[in-house]
Design an enzyme around this catalytic site. Structure first.
Site, PDB file in Angstrom:
ATOM      1  N   LYS A   1      88.489  12.207 -80.347  1.00 27.75           N
ATOM      2  CA  LYS A   1      88.359  13.473 -80.501  1.00 27.75           C
ATOM      3  C   LYS A   1      87.022  13.924 -81.155  1.00 27.75           C
ATOM      4  CE  LYS A   1      91.049  13.687 -84.608  1.00 27.75           C
ATOM      5  NZ  LYS A   1      90.521  12.765 -85.777  1.00 27.75           N
TER       6      LYS A   1
ATOM      7  N   LYS B   1      79.718   2.697 -87.347  1.00 29.70           N
ATOM      8  CA  LYS B   1      79.097   3.826 -87.365  1.00 29.70           C
ATOM      9  C   LYS B   1      77.859   3.403 -88.068  1.00 29.70           C
ATOM     10  CE  LYS B   1      82.806   6.837 -86.992  1.00 29.70           C
ATOM     11  NZ  LYS B   1      84.001   7.653 -87.370  1.00 29.70           N
TER      12      LYS B   1
ATOM     13  N   LYS C   1      87.731   3.987 -77.006  1.00 29.55           N
ATOM     14  CA  LYS C   1      88.852   4.769 -77.404  1.00 29.55           C
ATOM     15  C   LYS C   1      88.658   6.004 -77.015  1.00 29.55           C
ATOM     16  CE  LYS C   1      89.858   6.273 -81.598  1.00 29.55           C
ATOM     17  NZ  LYS C   1      90.246   6.495 -83.081  1.00 29.55           N
TER      18      LYS C   1
HETATM   19  P1  ATP Z   1      88.803  10.051 -83.649  1.00 28.86           P
HETATM   20  O1  ATP Z   1      89.521  10.498 -82.483  1.00 28.86           O
HETATM   21  O2  ATP Z   1      87.842  10.934 -84.127  1.00 28.86           O
HETATM   22  O3  ATP Z   1      87.966   8.623 -83.521  1.00 28.86           O
HETATM   23  P2  ATP Z   1      90.451   8.929 -85.540  1.00 28.86           P
HETATM   24  O4  ATP Z   1      91.362   8.151 -84.452  1.00 28.86           O
HETATM   25  O5  ATP Z   1      89.666   8.078 -86.472  1.00 28.86           O
HETATM   26  O6  ATP Z   1      89.743   9.954 -84.718  1.00 28.86           O
HETATM   27  P3  ATP Z   1      92.770  10.524 -86.418  1.00 28.86           P
HETATM   28  O7  ATP Z   1      92.772  11.722 -85.462  1.00 28.86           O
HETATM   29  O8  ATP Z   1      92.911  10.749 -87.799  1.00 28.86           O
HETATM   30  O9  ATP Z   1      91.478   9.593 -86.473  1.00 28.86           O
HETATM   31  O10 ATP Z   1      93.837   9.263 -85.952  1.00 28.86           O
HETATM   32  C1  ATP Z   1      95.183   9.860 -85.998  1.00 28.86           C
HETATM   33  C2  ATP Z   1      96.007   8.605 -85.607  1.00 28.86           C
HETATM   34  O11 ATP Z   1      95.902   8.698 -84.023  1.00 28.86           O
HETATM   35  C3  ATP Z   1      95.499   7.374 -85.940  1.00 28.86           C
HETATM   36  O12 ATP Z   1      96.643   6.484 -86.282  1.00 28.86           O
HETATM   37  C4  ATP Z   1      94.999   6.801 -84.912  1.00 28.86           C
HETATM   38  O13 ATP Z   1      94.892   5.274 -84.760  1.00 28.86           O
HETATM   39  C5  ATP Z   1      95.623   7.344 -84.072  1.00 28.86           C
HETATM   40  N1  ATP Z   1      94.729   7.447 -82.761  1.00 28.86           N
HETATM   41  C6  ATP Z   1      93.680   8.318 -82.665  1.00 28.86           C
HETATM   42  N2  ATP Z   1      93.186   8.163 -81.557  1.00 28.86           N
HETATM   43  C7  ATP Z   1      93.867   7.280 -80.522  1.00 28.86           C
HETATM   44  C8  ATP Z   1      93.783   6.747 -79.447  1.00 28.86           C
HETATM   45  N3  ATP Z   1      92.692   7.026 -78.514  1.00 28.86           N
HETATM   46  N4  ATP Z   1      94.918   5.848 -78.868  1.00 28.86           N
HETATM   47  C9  ATP Z   1      95.840   5.600 -79.863  1.00 28.86           C
HETATM   48  N5  ATP Z   1      95.835   6.198 -81.069  1.00 28.86           N
HETATM   49  C10 ATP Z   1      94.955   6.894 -81.535  1.00 28.86           C
END
Ligand code: ATP
Ligand code: LTN
Length: 327
Positions: free
Chosen positions: A195, A111, A192
């Site tokens: 969201k 970031k 990845k």
């Molecule tokens: P962002 O989607 O904004 O990057 P994040 O992944 O950092 O968000 P959270 O939504 O809090 O944050 O993640 C919740 C859980 O879901 C975490 O354990 C994360 O590793 C998992 N996760 C999120 N996106 C994925 C993905 N694309 N594939 C697998 N696991 C995911």
């Protein structure tokens, strides 16, 4: 019974990645472990949030946890900011963390490398995550691969504290799903599914309508070879679709490869879309019922009471060991 704990930040709408990498694992293990699942809302404000949307999303996400199969009788469900001990304990761990250690975290580096100015909270958020985990003596922390490094920091800090002040914290272990630890963006399958991306064409949200889900999957980026098999390096788009199918059907990657080996890409996408739609429509139906039922407030109230009681005991024992306050 060993404790398992996880959280999903309400910084955007939950996605298929959140379901597969996060929630689905907690559902899978809820019969085996004393399961805690919470909303890390303090983590969400490391980047700017609209207060009205954030507040709505916190309860929405709890309803989604329940709709995805988190059983309120088997899980302790709560909001991070309902419990002041998380941020207090985080401060103590901040004082045990080296600057180099915090600034080495990949997510922070990614970031900051873009040159944008970021909040101090973005640097210290893995330390708050450490407090979230260690406060409740969690043994297992189900997370996607992107969070593994943060759970490793929690391990290091638990060991450091125990070494310096005497045995206090359980050293946690990350639980990474064998399939679906990193669901990729459908438009850019080397990145990845996230969201918080501005462009949502490659990201499926749990509450997307059926037509939107189908459209996103049917327009997923693939390759020009025309053969269906799993090869993340050379066929990231097709491998991602096979992974999604495997994670939702609970079939192995080999079984899924076998099932689709004679398919063309259009037909493969259609089958993946059918399964995602069936899964998400079921979740959406339950979600609507839960939102009307009052269940969310009820579970959060119980969770708040229970976690505050547990956290108070742990936190007070920490104060004593560190030499803070008075007896
Ligand atoms: P962002 O989607 O904004 O990057 P994040 O992944 O950092 O968000 P959270 O939504 O809090 O944050 O993640 C919740 C859980 O879901 C975490 O354990 C994360 O590793 C998992 N996760 C999120 N996106 C994925 C993905 N694309 N594939 C697998 N696991 C995911
Ligand atoms: N930092 C995580 C969310 C999170 C978490 C936690 C996950 C906060 N505290 C404790 C597991 C355990 C994220 O950004 N996905």
């Amino acid at each position: 019974m060993k404790r398992l704990l996880t959280g999903l930040k309400p910084s955007g709408e939950l996605t298929l990645g959140s379901l597969i990498g996060g929630i689905q694992q907690s559902v899978l293990y809820q019969n085996e472990y004393d399961s805690f699942i919470f909303v890390p809302d303090l983590h969400a404000i490391t980047v700017s949030q609209d207060p009205t949307l954030l507040k709505e999303r916190i309860k929405k996400n709890v309803a989604l946890y329940l709709a995805c199969g988190i059983d309120p009788n088997k899980n302790t469900i709560y909001i991070q900011s309902d419990n002041l001990y998380h941020a207090n304990l985080s401060w103590i761990f901040e004082c045990l963390t080296y600057m180099g250690e915090a600034s080495r975290m990949t997510q922070y580096k990614d970031k900051t490398s873009k040159g944008e100015s970021v909040s101090v909270g973005l640097l210290t958020y893995p330390i708050l995550m450490t407090a979230d985990i260690l406060l409740y003596d969690a043994y297992y922390v189900p997370v996607g691969i992107d969070q593994k490094q943060h759970v490793e920091l929690a391990r290091n800090l638990a060991e450091r504290f125990n070494h310096r002040f005497g045995d206090t914290f359980v050293v946690p272990t990350p639980l990474i799903p064998k399939i679906g630890a990193k669901i990729m963006d459908l438009q850019n399958p080397t990145k990845k599914m996230s969201k918080s991306d501005q462009d949502s064409k490659g990201c499926i949200f749990l509450l997307d309508p059926e037509e939107v889900i189908r459209k996103k999957i049917m327009s997923a980026v693939t390759d020009s070879e025309g053969k269906v098999y799993y090869d993340v390096e050379h066929k990231p788009g097709i491998s991602n679709l096979l992974t999604i199918y495997s994670a939702l059907s609970h079939l192995s990657i080999q079984e899924v490869e076998e099932k689709f080996k004679e398919y063309n890409y259009g037909n493969l996408k259609k089958e993946v879309a059918d399964l995602v739609v069936t899964t998400l429509l079921e979740i959406q139906k339950k979600y609507q019922e839960i939102m009307k039922s009052g269940l969310v407030d009820q579970v959060l109230e119980e969770g708040k009471k229970k976690t505050n009681e547990l956290a108070k005991i742990k936190y007070e024992s920490v104060l004593k060991k560190v030499g803070l306050g008075r007896d």
